[in-house]
Design a protein around this motif. Structure first.
Motif, PDB file in Angstrom:
ATOM      1  N   UNK A  95       0.908  -0.912  -0.085  1.00  0.00           N
ATOM      2  CA  UNK A  95       0.014  -0.058  -0.191  1.00  0.00           C
ATOM      3  C   UNK A  95       1.058   1.585   0.123  1.00  0.00           C
ATOM      4  N   UNK A  96       2.246   0.942  -0.131  1.00  0.00           N
ATOM      5  CA  UNK A  96       2.872   2.128  -0.129  1.00  0.00           C
ATOM      6  C   UNK A  96       3.696   2.126  -1.660  1.00  0.00           C
ATOM      7  N   UNK A  97       3.692   3.588  -2.217  1.00  0.00           N
ATOM      8  CA  UNK A  97       4.955   3.398  -3.276  1.00  0.00           C
ATOM      9  C   UNK A  97       5.667   4.122  -2.482  1.00  0.00           C
ATOM     10  N   UNK A  98       7.313   3.620  -2.732  1.00  0.00           N
ATOM     11  CA  UNK A  98       7.985   4.688  -2.511  1.00  0.00           C
ATOM     12  C   UNK A  98       9.137   5.559  -4.136  1.00  0.00           C
ATOM     13  N   UNK A 116      -7.961   7.787  -8.171  1.00  0.00           N
ATOM     14  CA  UNK A 116      -7.580   6.980  -6.379  1.00  0.00           C
ATOM     15  C   UNK A 116      -7.271   7.499  -5.990  1.00  0.00           C
ATOM     16  N   UNK A 117      -7.756   7.288  -4.668  1.00  0.00           N
ATOM     17  CA  UNK A 117      -7.065   8.454  -3.479  1.00  0.00           C
ATOM     18  C   UNK A 117      -5.542   7.843  -3.308  1.00  0.00           C
ATOM     19  N   UNK A 118      -5.266   8.480  -2.739  1.00  0.00           N
ATOM     20  CA  UNK A 118      -3.777   8.531  -2.351  1.00  0.00           C
ATOM     21  C   UNK A 118      -3.354   9.833  -1.209  1.00  0.00           C
ATOM     22  N   UNK A 156      -1.895   4.615  -0.488  1.00  0.00           N
ATOM     23  CA  UNK A 156      -2.299   3.972  -1.979  1.00  0.00           C
ATOM     24  C   UNK A 156      -3.589   2.630  -0.981  1.00  0.00           C
ATOM     25  N   UNK A 157      -4.331   3.127  -0.284  1.00  0.00           N
ATOM     26  CA  UNK A 157      -5.098   2.096   0.303  1.00  0.00           C
ATOM     27  C   UNK A 157      -5.707   1.369  -0.638  1.00  0.00           C
ATOM     28  N   UNK A 158      -6.498   1.897  -1.513  1.00  0.00           N
ATOM     29  CA  UNK A 158      -7.526   0.841  -2.391  1.00  0.00           C
ATOM     30  C   UNK A 158      -7.317   0.927  -3.395  1.00  0.00           C
ATOM     31  N   UNK A 159      -6.955   0.003  -4.910  1.00  0.00           N
ATOM     32  CA  UNK A 159      -6.575   0.108  -6.169  1.00  0.00           C
ATOM     33  C   UNK A 159      -4.667  -0.175  -5.977  1.00  0.00           C
ATOM     34  N   UNK A 160      -4.170  -0.552  -5.019  1.00  0.00           N
ATOM     35  CA  UNK A 160      -2.856  -0.359  -5.405  1.00  0.00           C
ATOM     36  C   UNK A 160      -2.151  -0.839  -7.234  1.00  0.00           C
ATOM     37  N   UNK A 161      -2.518  -1.728  -8.001  1.00  0.00           N
ATOM     38  CA  UNK A 161      -1.927  -2.012  -8.589  1.00  0.00           C
ATOM     39  C   UNK A 161      -2.548  -1.256  -9.903  1.00  0.00           C
ATOM     40  N   UNK A 162      -3.165  -0.886  -9.926  1.00  0.00           N
ATOM     41  CA  UNK A 162      -3.954  -0.047 -10.894  1.00  0.00           C
ATOM     42  C   UNK A 162      -3.295   0.873 -10.557  1.00  0.00           C
ATOM     43  N   UNK A 193      11.152   4.151  -6.682  1.00  0.00           N
ATOM     44  CA  UNK A 193      11.920   3.330  -5.280  1.00  0.00           C
ATOM     45  C   UNK A 193      11.610   1.496  -5.603  1.00  0.00           C
ATOM     46  N   UNK A 194      10.899   1.808  -5.033  1.00  0.00           N
ATOM     47  CA  UNK A 194      10.198   0.531  -4.369  1.00  0.00           C
ATOM     48  C   UNK A 194       8.384   0.470  -4.016  1.00  0.00           C
ATOM     49  N   UNK A 195       8.322  -0.850  -3.707  1.00  0.00           N
ATOM     50  CA  UNK A 195       6.823  -0.863  -3.260  1.00  0.00           C
ATOM     51  C   UNK A 195       6.977  -1.596  -1.178  1.00  0.00           C
ATOM     52  N   UNK A 196       5.922  -1.008  -0.620  1.00  0.00           N
ATOM     53  CA  UNK A 196       6.080  -2.029   0.536  1.00  0.00           C
ATOM     54  C   UNK A 196       4.123  -1.751   1.382  1.00  0.00           C
ATOM     55  N   UNK A 197       4.293  -2.533   1.904  1.00  0.00           N
ATOM     56  CA  UNK A 197       3.203  -3.666   2.895  1.00  0.00           C
ATOM     57  C   UNK A 197       3.483  -2.244   3.854  1.00  0.00           C
ATOM     58  N   UNK A 198       2.713  -0.880   4.393  1.00  0.00           N
ATOM     59  CA  UNK A 198       2.278  -0.794   5.940  1.00  0.00           C
ATOM     60  C   UNK A 198       1.434  -1.365   7.253  1.00  0.00           C
TER      61      UNK A 198
END
Length: 75
Positions: free
Chosen positions: A4-7, A26-28, A48-54, A67-72
């Motif tokens: 849910x996190x895009x770095x 898309x809310x972010x 990004x709480x919803x529609x992460x892949x999109x 730079x990367x993605x993560x789950x928090x």
């Protein structure tokens, strides 16, 4: 837990991505990257709480480097 996190490498790219996602309904949220994930980045990410892949697909298809993605759990 899903990602849910895009770095990003710069705050400018994070802000540009946030605006791009907003245009695509898309809310972010622009947040400080958690310290344990802040490796060679500007220190800002998009939550990004919803529609992460999109969201990731939209960002990358517009030529924005991630730079990367993560789950928090919490920020």
């Amino acid at each position: 837990m899903e990602n849910n996190l895009i770095i990003f490498g710069s705050v400018t790219l994070a802000m540009k991505s946030r605006n791009l996602l907003l245009k695509n309904n898309i809310k972010s949220g622009l947040v400080r990257t958690p310290i344990h994930l802040n490796r060679k980045s500007c220190g800002y990410s998009l939550y990004v709480p919803e529609n992460f892949e999109r969201a990731l697909e939209i960002i990358r298809s517009n030529g924005i480097a991630v730079k990367g993605t993560a789950a928090v759990d919490t920020l």
